[in-house]
Design a protein around this motif. Structure first.
Motif, PDB file in Angstrom:
ATOM      1  N   GLY A  48       0.759  -1.255  -0.114  1.00 23.88           N
ATOM      2  CA  GLY A  48      -0.029  -0.231   0.187  1.00 23.88           C
ATOM      3  C   GLY A  48       0.713   1.222  -0.022  1.00 23.88           C
ATOM      4  O   GLY A  48       0.448   2.389  -0.631  1.00 23.88           O
ATOM      5  N   TRP A  49       1.992   1.344   0.760  1.00 29.22           N
ATOM      6  CA  TRP A  49       2.703   2.454   0.752  1.00 29.22           C
ATOM      7  C   TRP A  49       3.214   2.956  -0.400  1.00 29.22           C
ATOM      8  O   TRP A  49       3.150   4.016  -1.047  1.00 29.22           O
ATOM      9  CB  TRP A  49       4.020   2.414   1.909  1.00 29.22           C
ATOM     10  CG  TRP A  49       3.451   2.255   3.383  1.00 29.22           C
ATOM     11  CD1 TRP A  49       2.667   2.940   3.918  1.00 29.22           C
ATOM     12  CD2 TRP A  49       3.989   1.235   4.105  1.00 29.22           C
ATOM     13  NE1 TRP A  49       2.251   2.350   5.197  1.00 29.22           N
ATOM     14  CE2 TRP A  49       3.312   1.620   5.492  1.00 29.22           C
ATOM     15  CE3 TRP A  49       4.933   0.327   4.283  1.00 29.22           C
ATOM     16  CZ2 TRP A  49       3.432   0.840   6.491  1.00 29.22           C
ATOM     17  CZ3 TRP A  49       5.230  -0.296   5.334  1.00 29.22           C
ATOM     18  CH2 TRP A  49       4.510  -0.249   6.600  1.00 29.22           C
ATOM     19  N   LEU A  50       3.853   1.919  -1.119  1.00 32.54           N
ATOM     20  CA  LEU A  50       4.569   2.147  -2.566  1.00 32.54           C
ATOM     21  C   LEU A  50       3.321   2.197  -3.518  1.00 32.54           C
ATOM     22  O   LEU A  50       3.501   3.264  -4.704  1.00 32.54           O
ATOM     23  CB  LEU A  50       5.354   0.981  -3.225  1.00 32.54           C
ATOM     24  CG  LEU A  50       6.602   0.911  -2.105  1.00 32.54           C
ATOM     25  CD1 LEU A  50       7.573  -0.358  -2.615  1.00 32.54           C
ATOM     26  CD2 LEU A  50       7.461   2.339  -2.426  1.00 32.54           C
ATOM     27  N   LEU A  51       1.983   1.834  -3.425  1.00 30.34           N
ATOM     28  CA  LEU A  51       1.148   1.983  -4.471  1.00 30.34           C
ATOM     29  C   LEU A  51       0.504   3.265  -4.249  1.00 30.34           C
ATOM     30  O   LEU A  51       0.108   4.171  -5.307  1.00 30.34           O
ATOM     31  CB  LEU A  51       0.013   0.997  -4.255  1.00 30.34           C
ATOM     32  CG  LEU A  51       0.251  -0.460  -4.691  1.00 30.34           C
ATOM     33  CD1 LEU A  51      -0.881  -1.504  -4.252  1.00 30.34           C
ATOM     34  CD2 LEU A  51       0.393  -0.233  -6.243  1.00 30.34           C
TER      35      LEU A  51
ATOM     36  N   ILE B 292      -8.612   9.904  -6.131  1.00 32.92           N
ATOM     37  CA  ILE B 292      -9.609   9.374  -5.378  1.00 32.92           C
ATOM     38  C   ILE B 292      -9.026   8.037  -5.213  1.00 32.92           C
ATOM     39  O   ILE B 292      -9.263   7.545  -3.827  1.00 32.92           O
ATOM     40  CB  ILE B 292     -10.870   9.023  -6.081  1.00 32.92           C
ATOM     41  CG1 ILE B 292     -11.593  10.396  -6.538  1.00 32.92           C
ATOM     42  CG2 ILE B 292     -11.859   8.245  -5.468  1.00 32.92           C
ATOM     43  CD1 ILE B 292     -12.990  10.126  -7.139  1.00 32.92           C
ATOM     44  N   SER B 293      -8.197   7.154  -5.998  1.00 33.88           N
ATOM     45  CA  SER B 293      -7.514   5.942  -5.865  1.00 33.88           C
ATOM     46  C   SER B 293      -6.610   5.930  -4.838  1.00 33.88           C
ATOM     47  O   SER B 293      -6.407   5.136  -3.962  1.00 33.88           O
ATOM     48  CB  SER B 293      -6.786   5.389  -7.302  1.00 33.88           C
ATOM     49  OG  SER B 293      -7.757   5.333  -8.231  1.00 33.88           O
ATOM     50  N   SER B 294      -5.867   7.260  -4.960  1.00 37.17           N
ATOM     51  CA  SER B 294      -4.780   7.431  -3.878  1.00 37.17           C
ATOM     52  C   SER B 294      -5.603   7.700  -2.410  1.00 37.17           C
ATOM     53  O   SER B 294      -5.014   7.205  -1.360  1.00 37.17           O
ATOM     54  CB  SER B 294      -4.145   8.596  -4.032  1.00 37.17           C
ATOM     55  OG  SER B 294      -3.558   8.580  -5.325  1.00 37.17           O
ATOM     56  N   ALA B 295      -6.676   8.305  -2.431  1.00 35.37           N
ATOM     57  CA  ALA B 295      -7.437   8.318  -0.995  1.00 35.37           C
ATOM     58  C   ALA B 295      -8.024   7.135  -0.673  1.00 35.37           C
ATOM     59  O   ALA B 295      -7.947   6.739   0.628  1.00 35.37           O
ATOM     60  CB  ALA B 295      -8.645   9.427  -1.266  1.00 35.37           C
ATOM     61  N   MET B 296      -8.256   6.426  -1.691  1.00 35.01           N
ATOM     62  CA  MET B 296      -8.803   4.759  -1.136  1.00 35.01           C
ATOM     63  C   MET B 296      -7.627   4.083  -0.514  1.00 35.01           C
ATOM     64  O   MET B 296      -7.905   3.468   0.621  1.00 35.01           O
ATOM     65  CB  MET B 296      -9.305   4.235  -2.183  1.00 35.01           C
ATOM     66  CG  MET B 296      -9.758   2.612  -2.099  1.00 35.01           C
ATOM     67  SD  MET B 296      -9.596   1.552  -3.568  1.00 35.01           S
ATOM     68  CE  MET B 296      -7.725   1.560  -3.864  1.00 35.01           C
ATOM     69  N   ILE B 297      -6.297   4.024  -1.115  1.00 33.74           N
ATOM     70  CA  ILE B 297      -5.367   3.410  -0.677  1.00 33.74           C
ATOM     71  C   ILE B 297      -4.837   4.122   0.627  1.00 33.74           C
ATOM     72  O   ILE B 297      -4.686   3.420   1.844  1.00 33.74           O
ATOM     73  CB  ILE B 297      -4.173   3.435  -1.587  1.00 33.74           C
ATOM     74  CG1 ILE B 297      -4.463   2.743  -2.792  1.00 33.74           C
ATOM     75  CG2 ILE B 297      -2.826   2.981  -0.939  1.00 33.74           C
ATOM     76  CD1 ILE B 297      -3.431   3.073  -3.918  1.00 33.74           C
TER      77      ILE B 297
ATOM     78  N   VAL C 227       4.736   8.606   4.051  1.00 37.02           N
ATOM     79  CA  VAL C 227       4.149   8.364   2.520  1.00 37.02           C
ATOM     80  C   VAL C 227       2.901   9.228   2.207  1.00 37.02           C
ATOM     81  O   VAL C 227       3.089   9.718   0.893  1.00 37.02           O
ATOM     82  CB  VAL C 227       3.707   6.788   2.577  1.00 37.02           C
ATOM     83  CG1 VAL C 227       2.844   6.470   1.158  1.00 37.02           C
ATOM     84  CG2 VAL C 227       4.680   5.822   2.591  1.00 37.02           C
ATOM     85  N   MET C 228       2.074   9.603   3.070  1.00 32.56           N
ATOM     86  CA  MET C 228       1.031  10.200   2.441  1.00 32.56           C
ATOM     87  C   MET C 228       1.040  11.566   2.514  1.00 32.56           C
ATOM     88  O   MET C 228       1.189  12.777   1.674  1.00 32.56           O
ATOM     89  CB  MET C 228      -0.220   9.875   3.208  1.00 32.56           C
ATOM     90  CG  MET C 228      -0.892   8.517   2.811  1.00 32.56           C
ATOM     91  SD  MET C 228      -2.351   7.904   3.902  1.00 32.56           S
ATOM     92  CE  MET C 228      -1.329   6.879   5.018  1.00 32.56           C
ATOM     93  N   ALA C 229       1.464  12.354   3.757  1.00 31.99           N
ATOM     94  CA  ALA C 229       1.571  13.727   4.058  1.00 31.99           C
ATOM     95  C   ALA C 229       2.895  14.277   3.584  1.00 31.99           C
ATOM     96  O   ALA C 229       3.065  15.116   2.985  1.00 31.99           O
ATOM     97  CB  ALA C 229       1.274  14.117   5.492  1.00 31.99           C
ATOM     98  N   GLY C 230       3.849  13.470   3.814  1.00 30.07           N
ATOM     99  CA  GLY C 230       5.393  13.698   3.535  1.00 30.07           C
ATOM    100  C   GLY C 230       5.493  13.547   2.062  1.00 30.07           C
ATOM    101  O   GLY C 230       6.147  14.784   1.575  1.00 30.07           O
ATOM    102  N   LEU C 231       4.832  12.812   1.372  1.00 30.45           N
ATOM    103  CA  LEU C 231       5.321  12.845  -0.261  1.00 30.45           C
ATOM    104  C   LEU C 231       4.271  13.820  -0.913  1.00 30.45           C
ATOM    105  O   LEU C 231       4.944  14.648  -1.749  1.00 30.45           O
ATOM    106  CB  LEU C 231       4.477  11.553  -0.819  1.00 30.45           C
ATOM    107  CG  LEU C 231       4.420  11.419  -2.403  1.00 30.45           C
ATOM    108  CD1 LEU C 231       5.817  11.612  -2.846  1.00 30.45           C
ATOM    109  CD2 LEU C 231       3.828  10.088  -2.817  1.00 30.45           C
TER     110      LEU C 231
END
Length: 516
Positions: A21-24, A346-351, A387-391
């Motif tokens: 999930g992180w890399l996806l 939206i896909s990023s939010a799903m992950i 992964v989420m906020a930092g990226l």
């Protein structure tokens, strides 16, 4: 047996989803940005002026420069400006040893354009993860297979997912996260399956080389040559002895090529000024769903006679290029790009919601576990933040770095990469040192403020910040994304109200009254 299968799929979906999930999330977010890679590239090249040149005028401007400065070159190349890019480039040499310059469309003079990784960085990072060689491509392929497994296992787990799609319970804590995760997964299930499968199909020769090895003894060049029934563009035998001869007028050839292939992307001239000169005209990718790379038209450079045109692709090649074209989204213009961009977000939010659910569901459990278990889950939460906020913070920092770094800085593109990866690495350190909720708030808030400040950055660092509509579009989009990030920061700041199950309410009320 059914229950055992469901439980097995639940385990696979949970732990497999965490591992990949992180890399996806990284792949989907950078892939979403790559949908507008050319527009981001324009923003990162603020020296580019707006243009109103026709193809014929642009070619004449570039030819005048090449005749004056590179008359003896064996290969001339011209990249034409078009709807998404105002850049007019003139080049000499081949793909590997070529040298190109950007020309002012009004004067024909060389423009001093800053060195930058450009929006292409997001496109390349999307499928290579900035890894050397083919390592990143293999890793992304493995992750795509993991994504397919997560999709299939998710379908098996949620037997009532169509019903759950119409069920969203806001302000319910963990239940709301799960509802959002299920709804976004069901809503975009066809998109997820298409984008994952087509991504694998693009590199089928790399991922599954057995057929090529068996039929062509591993000769990749022979494999690709066999797919095209026509000879390659520049492999036709030419006269050994060639004398000087004037180049034919290119304007009528452009008109003929445009009538057949649609909008044009560039012109290549081999042996200009010689009797064996040839002119190749390339179309813009995106006139069809199938990628049309290499499907140009060739003309005699002296007489203007058409030597070859876009050939009909074999059915197998056409099928592969249609599948690849679905992934690249070069067709359909801006409406299709916006559709892919929104679906990607939206896909990023799903992950992201799935990754958050993993830690939320286990937070109480690991609080009472051994020291090693606590360290593990604390690391998982820190990686979630990174992964989420930092990226998100690293991506917007790359744009800020593009405008703040000195224009004349040596190895400037590498300096921009240092900004991106440096900020991303610092976000991990910050997430490890700060309390979990504060780390979320601070990184999301900073990323949101930087997005909102992007137009101000252009105003103070660029002479003509909004000369191009594409630059304005990038900044308007940044404003919207900044508002979303600040909304997420605000939601994270809200206190979590624990919902007490109905069956336990009476007992808890009795305990509270006795305690009082």
């Amino acid at each position: 047996m059914k229950q055992t299968l469901t439980q097995s799929m639940a385990w696979l979906h949970t732990w497999g989803g965490l591992v990949v999930g992180w890399l996806l999330f990284v792949i989907f977010l950078t892939g979403s940005l790559a949908v507008f890679d050319q527009e981001i590239d324009n923003w990162m090249h603020p020296e580019l002026p707006a243009h109103h040149l026709s193809n014929e005028q642009a070619v004449d401007t570039a030819l005048n420069y090449l005749r004056a400065h590179k008359p003896d070159a064996k290969q001339w190349g011209i990249s034409l400006p078009y709807e998404r890019s105002p850049e007019l480039q003139a080049s000499t040499g081949g793909r590997r040893d070529g040298v190109s310059v950007t020309l002012d469309p009004a004067t024909g003079e060389v423009l001093p354009v800053r060195e930058t990784v450009g929006g292409r960085f997001f496109f390349l990072f999307h499928f290579t993860l900035h890894m050397p060689g083919l390592l990143g491509i293999y890793l992304v392929g493995a992750l795509a297979m993991g994504m397919l497994a997560a999709l299939v296992s998710g379908i098996v787990i949620h037997k009532k997912f169509f019903k759950e799609f119409f069920t969203f319970r806001p302000a319910k804590g963990q239940r709301s996260w799960l509802d959002a995760h299920n709804a976004s997964a069901v809503l975009l299930l066809p998109f997820h399956l298409m984008i994952t499968y087509s991504g694998l199909a693009i590199f089928l020769v790399i991922y599954m080389p057995a057929a090529m090895d068996a039929l062509f003894d591993g000769n990749r060049e022979a494999f690709f040559k066999a797919q095209d029934p026509a000879p390659a563009a520049l492999e036709i035998e030419r006269p050994q002895a060639a004398g000087p001869a004037p180049l034919v007028a290119v304007g009528p050839l452009l008109a003929k090529a445009r009538e057949v292939m649609g909008p044009l992307s560039g012109v290549n001239i081999t042996n200009p000024g010689q009797s064996n000169a040839q002119i190749q005209i390339r179309p813009i990718l995106g006139n069809r769903i199938a990628l049309t790379k290499g499907q140009g038209m060739r003309f005699d450079g002296v007489t203007g006679e058409q030597l070859s045109g876009p050939t009909e692709m074999r059915s197998t090649v056409l099928t592969h290029r249609v599948i690849s074209g679905l992934h690249f989204a070069q067709f359909g213009g801006y409406p299709m790009r916006w559709l892919y961009f929104v679906c990607g977000l939206i896909s990023s939010a799903m992950i992201a919601s799935g990754l958050v659910l993993f830690t939320v569901k286990r937070r109480r459990k690991y609080a009472s576990e051994s020291r090693a278990g606590q360290v593990f889950y604390r690391l998982v939460e820190a990686i979630n933040v990174t992964v989420m906020a930092g990226l998100s913070l690293a991506c917007i920092s790359l744009l800020w770095g593009n405008h703040l770094l000195p224009v004349a800085l040596k190895e400037r593109a590498d300096a921009e990469l240092n900004v991106f990866f440096g900020v991303w690495a610092l976000s991990l350190v910050h997430a490890l040192l700060r309390p979990r909720m504060q780390a979320w708030r601070e990184q999301l808030g900073l990323a949101g403020l930087m997005c909102l400040g992007l137009p101000l950055l252009s105003m103070f660092t660029v002479d003509r910040p909004w000369a191009l509509h594409s630059r304005m579009g990038v900044e308007l989009t940044a404003l919207v994304l900044g508002a979303i990030l600040l909304w997420a920061c605000w939601k994270v700041s809200q206190p979590v109200v624990e919902r007490v199950p109905r069956k336990k309410t009476a007992a808890m009320v009795e305990v509270n009254s006795n305690a009082g």
